[in-house]
Write an enzyme that holds these catalytic residues in place. Structure first.
Site, short mmCIF file in Angstrom:
data_model
loop_
_atom_site.label_atom_id
_atom_site.label_comp_id
_atom_site.label_asym_id
_atom_site.label_seq_id
_atom_site.Cartn_x
_atom_site.Cartn_y
_atom_site.Cartn_z
N ASP A 271 0.85 -1.20 0.00
CA ASP A 271 0.00 0.00 0.00
C ASP A 271 0.89 1.25 0.00
O ASP A 271 0.87 2.03 0.94
CB ASP A 271 -0.96 0.00 1.22
CG ASP A 271 -0.24 -0.03 2.56
OD1 ASP A 271 0.96 -0.39 2.61
OD2 ASP A 271 -0.87 0.33 3.57
N PHE B 245 -0.90 -0.75 12.68
CA PHE B 245 -1.81 -0.33 11.60
C PHE B 245 -2.23 -1.46 10.66
O PHE B 245 -3.43 -1.66 10.42
CB PHE B 245 -1.16 0.82 10.80
CG PHE B 245 -1.98 1.30 9.65
CD1 PHE B 245 -3.09 2.11 9.85
CD2 PHE B 245 -1.65 0.95 8.35
CE1 PHE B 245 -3.86 2.55 8.78
CE2 PHE B 245 -2.41 1.39 7.27
CZ PHE B 245 -3.53 2.19 7.49
N ASN B 246 -1.27 -2.19 10.07
CA ASN B 246 -1.64 -3.18 9.03
C ASN B 246 -2.58 -4.25 9.57
O ASN B 246 -3.47 -4.74 8.86
CB ASN B 246 -0.38 -3.87 8.47
CG ASN B 246 0.46 -2.94 7.62
OD1 ASN B 246 -0.04 -1.92 7.14
ND2 ASN B 246 1.73 -3.26 7.45
N HIS C 202 9.70 0.56 8.27
CA HIS C 202 9.13 -0.77 8.58
C HIS C 202 9.23 -1.79 7.44
O HIS C 202 9.80 -2.86 7.59
CB HIS C 202 7.62 -0.63 8.87
CG HIS C 202 7.25 0.40 9.86
ND1 HIS C 202 7.26 0.17 11.20
CD2 HIS C 202 6.83 1.69 9.70
CE1 HIS C 202 6.85 1.24 11.85
NE2 HIS C 202 6.59 2.18 10.96
N ASP C 203 8.57 -1.45 6.32
CA ASP C 203 8.35 -2.45 5.26
C ASP C 203 9.64 -2.90 4.59
O ASP C 203 9.73 -4.03 4.07
CB ASP C 203 7.39 -1.88 4.21
CG ASP C 203 6.03 -1.57 4.80
OD1 ASP C 203 5.70 -2.12 5.86
OD2 ASP C 203 5.29 -0.76 4.18
N ASN D 297 -2.69 2.50 3.52
CA ASN D 297 -2.21 3.86 3.84
C ASN D 297 -3.15 4.92 3.25
O ASN D 297 -3.48 5.90 3.91
CB ASN D 297 -0.79 4.06 3.33
CG ASN D 297 0.22 3.37 4.23
OD1 ASN D 297 0.04 3.32 5.44
ND2 ASN D 297 1.28 2.85 3.63
N THR E 125 3.15 -5.92 2.76
CA THR E 125 3.58 -4.81 3.59
C THR E 125 2.44 -3.82 3.84
O THR E 125 2.68 -2.66 4.18
CB THR E 125 4.80 -4.09 2.96
OG1 THR E 125 4.44 -3.67 1.63
CG2 THR E 125 6.01 -4.99 2.92
N ASP F 60 6.82 1.24 2.03
CA ASP F 60 6.55 0.24 0.98
C ASP F 60 7.39 0.56 -0.25
O ASP F 60 7.93 -0.34 -0.91
CB ASP F 60 5.07 0.27 0.55
CG ASP F 60 4.10 0.05 1.68
OD1 ASP F 60 3.58 -1.05 1.83
OD2 ASP F 60 3.85 1.02 2.43
#
Ligand code: BDR
Ligand code: CA
Length: 309
Positions: free
Chosen positions: A8, A164-165, A238-239, A38, A124, A13
């Site tokens: 996303d 979040f994810n 993160h991703d 996102n 992700t 990402d």
């Protein structure tokens, strides 16, 4: 190694895609699939196409996926990624790369059905596309080498309990975690330690290629967003951890544990329940990232971006 990047994009990402497409990467990108997360799935798809233009991935199929979570209302993260989902860099509005005319869920199923070699899925964003694919065609499981995902962790960033994810589509996440497919999980407990700072941006400015310029603009926005929103000294990429691990499996360390997802609690839905002490009755189903060599990570990050020169 054949991979499908389900995402996303999203600043982090985007960095995951950039690492995967770099010259130091052994990954064969079978396709990029997008999901609501996102920002809306349409905006995430447009962003994926723009990123493909920047890195020269113009012949990789990009398939748009689920416009909303399995059961719940859409939730999004403009507060972190801006209105476009990729605020910061100024990119042409009409990318040359075009999306394919197939739904991401069907693309994932088709690729997994016809592949001669197992495929690694790299989600992700929220797990809606992967959850839907597993529900629609369970036979695909035998051809999934592994699911290497960013999500969850030992605490939350969207609620005190939930990342979040996972929070966006906990039912899809539960489907994935209970699928029996091998899973590697990169949660906030590690990804929040992988912070791009102003120093990272200055260093990228020394690299003379358009991808480095793009990433430095992405990070300049993202770092400010993390300072404003979470009072962090940098932006957590993160991703990018998922792809960095696939390029160099020696960066992260893992614990083999049981993980499930809370879908009912008023205060806790979207939480990943990680049985690190093995006090529950269930067998381990996840390799849970719990540590990393930061120097190795950032040198891979820099080499990947420099490889576009
Ligand atoms: C996750 O949420 C999104 O905002 C990021 O792209 C990342 O996948 C972190 O919680
Ligand atoms: Ca993401």
């Amino acid at each position: 190694m054949r991979v499908i990047l389900d995402c996303d994009p999203g600043h982090d990402d985007a960095i995951a895609i950039i690492l995967a497409a770099s010259k130091i990467s052994p990954l064969e990108i079978v396709g990029i699939t997008t999901v609501s997360g996102n920002v809306s799935v349409e905006k995430n798809t447009l962003n994926a196409l723009k990123i493909c233009d920047v890195v020269g991935l113009t012949d990789v199929p990009v398939a748009q996926g689920m416009p909303r979570p399995m059961y719940r209302e859409v939730k999004s993260a403009e507060a972190i990624h801006g209105e476009t989902g990729l605020d910061g860099p100024d990119l042409p509005e009409n990318p040359h790369t075009k999306q394919i005319d197939q739904h991401a869920v069907d693309f994932i199923i088709e690729q997994l059905t016809h592949t001669t070699e197992p495929i690694t899925l790299v989600p992700t964003g929220p797990l809606t596309n992967i959850g839907m694919a597993l529900v629609k065609e369970p036979a695909i499981k035998k051809n999934i080498k592994e699911i290497v995902l960013m999500g969850g962790g030992t605490y939350g960033n969207w609620t005190p309990a939930a990342e979040f994810n996972i929070y966006v589509d906990p039912e899809a996440a539960k489907t994935v975690f209970n699928s029996g497919v091998p899973i590697k999980m990169f949660g906030l407990n590690v990804t929040h330690t992988v912070l791009a700072t102003d120093e990272t941006v200055n260093d990228l400015k020394q690299i003379d290629n358009p991808v480095a310029a793009f990433v430095s603009e992405l990070l300049a926005f993202f770092i400010q967003s993390y300072k404003d929103h979470f009072d962090f000294p940098g932006g957590a990429v993160h991703d990018a951890c998922t792809v960095a691990h696939l390029i160099d499996p020696s960066i992260f360390t893992f614990e083999h544990v049981h993980v499930d997802v809370e879908t009912k609690g008023d205060l806790t839905y979207g939480m990943t329940i990680i049985d690190r002490l093995g006090v529950g009755e269930n067998e381990p189903n996840v390799h849970f990232a719990s540590g990393l060599d930061h120097e190795k990570f950032w040198s891979l990050f820099r080499n990947a971006i420099a490889s576009y020169s």
